[in-house]
Design a protein around this motif. Structure first.
Motif, PDB file in Angstrom:
ATOM      1  N   PHE A 136     -17.852  -5.666 -23.469  1.00 44.27           N
ATOM      2  CA  PHE A 136     -17.168  -4.577 -22.774  1.00 44.27           C
ATOM      3  C   PHE A 136     -16.521  -5.099 -21.509  1.00 44.27           C
ATOM      4  N   GLU A 137     -15.576  -4.328 -20.996  1.00 47.18           N
ATOM      5  CA  GLU A 137     -14.908  -4.661 -19.738  1.00 47.18           C
ATOM      6  C   GLU A 137     -15.476  -3.773 -18.646  1.00 47.18           C
ATOM      7  N   ASP A 138     -15.663  -4.344 -17.462  1.00 44.09           N
ATOM      8  CA  ASP A 138     -16.165  -3.557 -16.344  1.00 44.09           C
ATOM      9  C   ASP A 138     -15.630  -4.146 -15.046  1.00 44.09           C
ATOM     10  N   LEU A 139     -15.737  -3.381 -13.982  1.00 42.41           N
ATOM     11  CA  LEU A 139     -15.354  -3.875 -12.664  1.00 42.41           C
ATOM     12  C   LEU A 139     -16.373  -4.896 -12.200  1.00 42.41           C
ATOM     13  N   ALA A 140     -15.913  -5.896 -11.479  1.00 47.75           N
ATOM     14  CA  ALA A 140     -16.830  -6.920 -10.978  1.00 47.75           C
ATOM     15  C   ALA A 140     -16.289  -7.501  -9.689  1.00 47.75           C
ATOM     16  N   GLY A 141     -17.182  -8.098  -8.926  1.00 47.88           N
ATOM     17  CA  GLY A 141     -16.800  -8.721  -7.663  1.00 47.88           C
ATOM     18  C   GLY A 141     -16.144 -10.076  -7.867  1.00 47.88           C
ATOM     19  N   TRP A 142     -15.572 -10.585  -6.793  1.00 51.96           N
ATOM     20  CA  TRP A 142     -14.876 -11.873  -6.839  1.00 51.96           C
ATOM     21  C   TRP A 142     -15.791 -13.018  -7.214  1.00 51.96           C
TER      22      TRP A 142
ATOM     23  N   GLU B  70     -17.052 -16.638 -15.265  1.00 48.30           N
ATOM     24  CA  GLU B  70     -17.481 -16.798 -16.649  1.00 48.30           C
ATOM     25  C   GLU B  70     -18.822 -17.523 -16.664  1.00 48.30           C
ATOM     26  N   GLY B  71     -19.779 -16.961 -17.385  1.00 47.11           N
ATOM     27  CA  GLY B  71     -21.118 -17.532 -17.467  1.00 47.11           C
ATOM     28  C   GLY B  71     -22.115 -16.919 -16.496  1.00 47.11           C
ATOM     29  N   SER B  72     -21.643 -16.090 -15.559  1.00 48.09           N
ATOM     30  CA  SER B  72     -22.550 -15.443 -14.607  1.00 48.09           C
ATOM     31  C   SER B  72     -23.507 -14.501 -15.332  1.00 48.09           C
ATOM     32  N   SER B  73     -24.794 -14.583 -14.994  1.00 49.08           N
ATOM     33  CA  SER B  73     -25.785 -13.665 -15.554  1.00 49.08           C
ATOM     34  C   SER B  73     -25.703 -12.335 -14.830  1.00 49.08           C
ATOM     35  N   VAL B  74     -25.841 -11.248 -15.590  1.00 51.98           N
ATOM     36  CA  VAL B  74     -25.784  -9.901 -15.019  1.00 51.98           C
ATOM     37  C   VAL B  74     -26.830  -9.027 -15.700  1.00 51.98           C
ATOM     38  N   THR B  75     -27.159  -7.937 -15.050  1.00 48.91           N
ATOM     39  CA  THR B  75     -27.988  -6.911 -15.662  1.00 48.91           C
ATOM     40  C   THR B  75     -27.056  -5.814 -16.138  1.00 48.91           C
ATOM     41  N   VAL B  76     -27.208  -5.416 -17.387  1.00 47.43           N
ATOM     42  CA  VAL B  76     -26.383  -4.373 -17.983  1.00 47.43           C
ATOM     43  C   VAL B  76     -27.265  -3.158 -18.225  1.00 47.43           C
TER      44      VAL B  76
ATOM     45  N   GLU C  46      -4.311 -11.382 -14.736  1.00 45.82           N
ATOM     46  CA  GLU C  46      -3.165 -10.599 -15.177  1.00 45.82           C
ATOM     47  C   GLU C  46      -1.905 -11.459 -15.152  1.00 45.82           C
ATOM     48  N   PRO C  47      -0.858 -11.022 -15.836  1.00 46.84           N
ATOM     49  CA  PRO C  47       0.398 -11.791 -15.846  1.00 46.84           C
ATOM     50  C   PRO C  47       0.912 -12.070 -14.440  1.00 46.84           C
ATOM     51  N   TYR C  48       1.690 -13.083 -14.336  1.00 43.88           N
ATOM     52  CA  TYR C  48       2.306 -13.522 -13.076  1.00 43.88           C
ATOM     53  C   TYR C  48       1.293 -14.142 -12.124  1.00 43.88           C
ATOM     54  N   ASN C  49       0.083 -14.421 -12.630  1.00 48.03           N
ATOM     55  CA  ASN C  49      -0.960 -15.102 -11.866  1.00 48.03           C
ATOM     56  C   ASN C  49      -1.237 -14.468 -10.509  1.00 48.03           C
ATOM     57  N   ARG C  50      -1.243 -13.142 -10.462  1.00 53.44           N
ATOM     58  CA  ARG C  50      -1.609 -12.463  -9.220  1.00 53.44           C
ATOM     59  C   ARG C  50      -3.085 -12.720  -8.971  1.00 53.44           C
ATOM     60  N   SER C  51      -3.424 -13.225  -7.825  1.00 50.70           N
ATOM     61  CA  SER C  51      -4.816 -13.568  -7.541  1.00 50.70           C
ATOM     62  C   SER C  51      -5.708 -12.335  -7.422  1.00 50.70           C
ATOM     63  N   ASP C  52      -5.120 -11.172  -7.204  1.00 56.29           N
ATOM     64  CA  ASP C  52      -5.923  -9.962  -7.023  1.00 56.29           C
ATOM     65  C   ASP C  52      -6.076  -9.154  -8.308  1.00 56.29           C
ATOM     66  N   ALA C  53      -5.594  -9.663  -9.421  1.00 56.26           N
ATOM     67  CA  ALA C  53      -5.628  -8.891 -10.662  1.00 56.26           C
ATOM     68  C   ALA C  53      -6.424  -9.645 -11.722  1.00 56.26           C
ATOM     69  N   ARG C  54      -7.712  -9.361 -11.768  1.00 54.34           N
ATOM     70  CA  ARG C  54      -8.590 -10.003 -12.741  1.00 54.34           C
ATOM     71  C   ARG C  54      -9.314  -8.941 -13.555  1.00 54.34           C
ATOM     72  N   ARG C  55      -9.530  -9.264 -14.815  1.00 56.08           N
ATOM     73  CA  ARG C  55     -10.296  -8.395 -15.702  1.00 56.08           C
ATOM     74  C   ARG C  55     -11.534  -9.162 -16.128  1.00 56.08           C
ATOM     75  N   HIS C  56     -12.702  -8.534 -15.982  1.00 51.66           N
ATOM     76  CA  HIS C  56     -13.973  -9.171 -16.320  1.00 51.66           C
ATOM     77  C   HIS C  56     -14.530  -8.550 -17.596  1.00 51.66           C
ATOM     78  N   PHE C  57     -14.939  -9.416 -18.528  1.00 52.45           N
ATOM     79  CA  PHE C  57     -15.524  -8.984 -19.786  1.00 52.45           C
ATOM     80  C   PHE C  57     -16.965  -9.494 -19.848  1.00 52.45           C
ATOM     81  N   PHE C  58     -17.861  -8.614 -20.257  1.00 54.65           N
ATOM     82  CA  PHE C  58     -19.286  -8.923 -20.299  1.00 54.65           C
ATOM     83  C   PHE C  58     -19.803  -8.707 -21.711  1.00 54.65           C
ATOM     84  N   ALA C  59     -20.933  -9.334 -22.011  1.00 53.25           N
ATOM     85  CA  ALA C  59     -21.557  -9.153 -23.316  1.00 53.25           C
ATOM     86  C   ALA C  59     -23.070  -9.144 -23.162  1.00 53.25           C
ATOM     87  N   PHE C  60     -23.718  -8.445 -24.096  1.00 55.69           N
ATOM     88  CA  PHE C  60     -25.182  -8.382 -24.116  1.00 55.69           C
ATOM     89  C   PHE C  60     -25.614  -7.993 -25.518  1.00 55.69           C
ATOM     90  N   ARG C  61     -26.901  -8.117 -25.766  1.00 54.05           N
ATOM     91  CA  ARG C  61     -27.483  -7.675 -27.039  1.00 54.05           C
ATOM     92  C   ARG C  61     -28.324  -6.432 -26.778  1.00 54.05           C
TER      93      ARG C  61
END
Length: 143
Positions: A76-82, A86-92, A52-67
């Protein structure tokens, strides 16, 4: 200079804001719960992490993709852990009738998105109730 009734307006706006947020997250909680019980799973990945603006370390938005099963690319955007980068594999898990609107990062048996949504509903709901109580006390002169 004091504006008559300004305190009422501010409290009413806070009640409306937190009430709307609680409603939004309650709807998300219902969707996530339904999708985790009966949705389709797919492998996906974190495609972008925005700070997020102002480089707040606690304000991140995670975007994921799948087929989807038919090959449609969904982001899509979703909540995610620290630890999600980018590049992390996930189950959707998603509903095939509305993949973009229902996708969540979790496989069956995962409670993380349910607990996240539940915490947001509870927090926003309690804030709305607290501000509504303050507004009531201000209006009635109780206390």
């Amino acid at each position: 200079m004091e504006v008559p009734g300004a305190g009422y307006v501010v409290l009413a706006l806070l009640v409306a804001l937190f009430g709307a947020l609680a409603w939004k997250y309650a709807r998300r909680l219902v969707t996530v719960t339904r999708v985790l019980r009966a949705g389709v799973r797919a492998e996906g990945e974190c495609v972008r992490v925005e700070t997020e603006p102002y480089n707040r370390s606690d304000a991140r938005r995670h975007f994921f993709a799948f087929r989807t099963a038919d090959g449609t690319w969904v982001e899509f955007e979703d909540l995610a852990g620290w630890s999600t980068t980018e590049g992390s594999s996930v189950t959707v898990t998603y509903d095939p009738r509305d993949p973009r609107g229902t996708a969540t990062v979790a496989g069956r048996g995962s409670w993380s998105p349910v607990l996240q949504s539940l915490a947001l509903v509870a927090g926003c709901g309690m804030a709305a109730l607290g501000f509504a109580t303050l507004l009531y006390v201000e209006i009635t002169g109780s206390g």
